[in-house]
Design a protein around this motif. Sequence first.
Motif, PDB file in Angstrom:
ATOM      1  N   GLU A  42       0.882  -1.314  -0.160  1.00  0.00           N
ATOM      2  CA  GLU A  42      -0.117  -0.096  -0.040  1.00  0.00           C
ATOM      3  C   GLU A  42       1.077   1.355   0.038  1.00  0.00           C
ATOM      4  O   GLU A  42       2.095   1.352   0.808  1.00  0.00           O
ATOM      5  N   ARG A  43       0.536   2.049  -0.930  1.00  0.00           N
ATOM      6  CA  ARG A  43       1.436   3.338  -0.869  1.00  0.00           C
ATOM      7  C   ARG A  43       1.029   4.020   0.583  1.00  0.00           C
ATOM      8  O   ARG A  43       2.070   4.702   1.065  1.00  0.00           O
ATOM      9  N   TRP A  44       0.076   4.129   1.084  1.00  0.00           N
ATOM     10  CA  TRP A  44      -0.314   4.604   2.380  1.00  0.00           C
ATOM     11  C   TRP A  44      -1.150   3.573   3.211  1.00  0.00           C
ATOM     12  O   TRP A  44      -2.208   3.243   2.553  1.00  0.00           O
ATOM     13  N   HIS A  45      -0.864   3.175   4.341  1.00  0.00           N
ATOM     14  CA  HIS A  45      -1.524   2.440   5.435  1.00  0.00           C
ATOM     15  C   HIS A  45      -2.120   3.176   6.252  1.00  0.00           C
ATOM     16  O   HIS A  45      -1.561   3.963   6.865  1.00  0.00           O
ATOM     17  N   ALA A  46      -3.364   3.091   6.607  1.00  0.00           N
ATOM     18  CA  ALA A  46      -3.998   3.911   7.922  1.00  0.00           C
ATOM     19  C   ALA A  46      -3.872   3.014   8.925  1.00  0.00           C
ATOM     20  O   ALA A  46      -4.572   1.833   9.111  1.00  0.00           O
ATOM     21  N   PHE A  47      -3.272   3.686  10.051  1.00  0.00           N
ATOM     22  CA  PHE A  47      -3.401   2.839  11.352  1.00  0.00           C
ATOM     23  C   PHE A  47      -4.442   3.753  12.276  1.00  0.00           C
ATOM     24  O   PHE A  47      -5.067   4.898  11.725  1.00  0.00           O
ATOM     25  N   THR A  48      -4.483   3.472  13.384  1.00  0.00           N
ATOM     26  CA  THR A  48      -5.594   4.069  14.290  1.00  0.00           C
ATOM     27  C   THR A  48      -5.106   5.733  14.455  1.00  0.00           C
ATOM     28  O   THR A  48      -6.120   6.704  14.113  1.00  0.00           O
ATOM     29  N   LEU A  49      -3.974   6.225  14.536  1.00  0.00           N
ATOM     30  CA  LEU A  49      -3.735   7.688  14.785  1.00  0.00           C
ATOM     31  C   LEU A  49      -3.010   8.184  13.715  1.00  0.00           C
ATOM     32  O   LEU A  49      -2.265   9.347  13.695  1.00  0.00           O
ATOM     33  N   SER A  50      -2.337   7.181  12.727  1.00  0.00           N
ATOM     34  CA  SER A  50      -1.384   7.746  11.581  1.00  0.00           C
ATOM     35  C   SER A  50      -1.607   7.063  10.489  1.00  0.00           C
ATOM     36  O   SER A  50      -2.260   6.279  10.392  1.00  0.00           O
ATOM     37  N   TYR A  51      -0.790   7.521   9.521  1.00  0.00           N
ATOM     38  CA  TYR A  51      -0.766   6.798   8.150  1.00  0.00           C
ATOM     39  C   TYR A  51       0.749   6.646   8.107  1.00  0.00           C
ATOM     40  O   TYR A  51       1.744   7.206   8.325  1.00  0.00           O
ATOM     41  N   THR A  52       0.975   5.348   7.484  1.00  0.00           N
ATOM     42  CA  THR A  52       2.294   5.207   7.180  1.00  0.00           C
ATOM     43  C   THR A  52       2.557   4.860   5.790  1.00  0.00           C
ATOM     44  O   THR A  52       1.873   4.315   4.853  1.00  0.00           O
ATOM     45  N   PRO A  53       3.797   5.519   5.004  1.00  0.00           N
ATOM     46  CA  PRO A  53       4.118   5.397   3.679  1.00  0.00           C
ATOM     47  C   PRO A  53       4.906   4.047   3.233  1.00  0.00           C
ATOM     48  O   PRO A  53       5.452   3.375   4.169  1.00  0.00           O
ATOM     49  N   HIS A  54       4.613   3.811   1.998  1.00  0.00           N
ATOM     50  CA  HIS A  54       5.211   2.744   1.450  1.00  0.00           C
ATOM     51  C   HIS A  54       5.297   1.327   2.500  1.00  0.00           C
ATOM     52  O   HIS A  54       6.243   0.703   3.110  1.00  0.00           O
ATOM     53  N   THR A  55       4.144   0.898   2.505  1.00  0.00           N
ATOM     54  CA  THR A  55       3.964  -0.362   3.414  1.00  0.00           C
ATOM     55  C   THR A  55       3.918  -1.632   2.663  1.00  0.00           C
ATOM     56  O   THR A  55       3.171  -1.758   1.704  1.00  0.00           O
ATOM     57  N   THR A  56       4.709  -2.513   3.288  1.00  0.00           N
ATOM     58  CA  THR A  56       4.793  -4.027   2.615  1.00  0.00           C
ATOM     59  C   THR A  56       4.383  -4.877   3.817  1.00  0.00           C
ATOM     60  O   THR A  56       5.021  -4.927   4.778  1.00  0.00           O
ATOM     61  N   GLU A  57       3.446  -5.756   3.558  1.00  0.00           N
ATOM     62  CA  GLU A  57       2.990  -6.570   4.539  1.00  0.00           C
ATOM     63  C   GLU A  57       4.110  -7.641   4.404  1.00  0.00           C
ATOM     64  O   GLU A  57       4.088  -8.308   3.416  1.00  0.00           O
ATOM     65  N   ARG A  93       9.206  -0.603  11.619  1.00  0.00           N
ATOM     66  CA  ARG A  93       9.189   0.761  11.247  1.00  0.00           C
ATOM     67  C   ARG A  93      10.685   1.129  10.853  1.00  0.00           C
ATOM     68  O   ARG A  93      11.657   1.215  11.720  1.00  0.00           O
ATOM     69  N   SER A  94      10.831   1.807   9.761  1.00  0.00           N
ATOM     70  CA  SER A  94      12.074   2.390   9.106  1.00  0.00           C
ATOM     71  C   SER A  94      12.056   3.420   8.317  1.00  0.00           C
ATOM     72  O   SER A  94      11.116   4.333   8.256  1.00  0.00           O
ATOM     73  N   PRO A  95      13.469   4.055   7.996  1.00  0.00           N
ATOM     74  CA  PRO A  95      13.307   5.452   7.338  1.00  0.00           C
ATOM     75  C   PRO A  95      12.696   5.458   6.122  1.00  0.00           C
ATOM     76  O   PRO A  95      12.615   4.072   5.397  1.00  0.00           O
ATOM     77  N   PHE A  96      12.121   6.385   5.694  1.00  0.00           N
ATOM     78  CA  PHE A  96      11.463   6.464   4.291  1.00  0.00           C
ATOM     79  C   PHE A  96      12.313   5.812   3.353  1.00  0.00           C
ATOM     80  O   PHE A  96      11.593   5.034   2.429  1.00  0.00           O
TER      81      PHE A  96
END
Length: 132
Positions: A42-57, A93-96
């Motif tokens: 996902e380019r952006w993944h929605a968590f409860t209080l934030s969004y994270t970029p470049h997300t790979t499950e 969780r890593s640098p962009f």
Amino acid sequence: MAYAFLLREDGTRGELVICAKVATGKRTTPTPTGTFLLGSKERWHAFTLSYTPHTTEYVKARYIHGWPCEQRRESTVKTSLIQTGTVTGGCLRSPFEFARWVYMNSTAYETQLVIVNGGFEAPEGAEAVRVR
């Protein structure tokens, strides 16, 4: 630390491409170790209080991702998490730059991720390709 290597044709570890310091899970929500097949992206993944970029499950509800942001813009990083949060809910969780590299250069459902908990020596030359 997380390390990304090229694989040789025989499947053995080859050249180190990129590495970065990452945050991992806390004792109550540990980051699983082992070998995983990278999944959906996902380019952006929605968590409860934030969004994270470049997300790979890499395992159900566990992801490799960039720093959490307040909005879907990398310029809105939640600095409180960078300064005080060295642990996650089990994600990597890593640098962009590292999250972006994994997102852009690994094929979903064809790329394996190996997570080792300690006991792994940094490969020679790791400093030269480190993402800060």
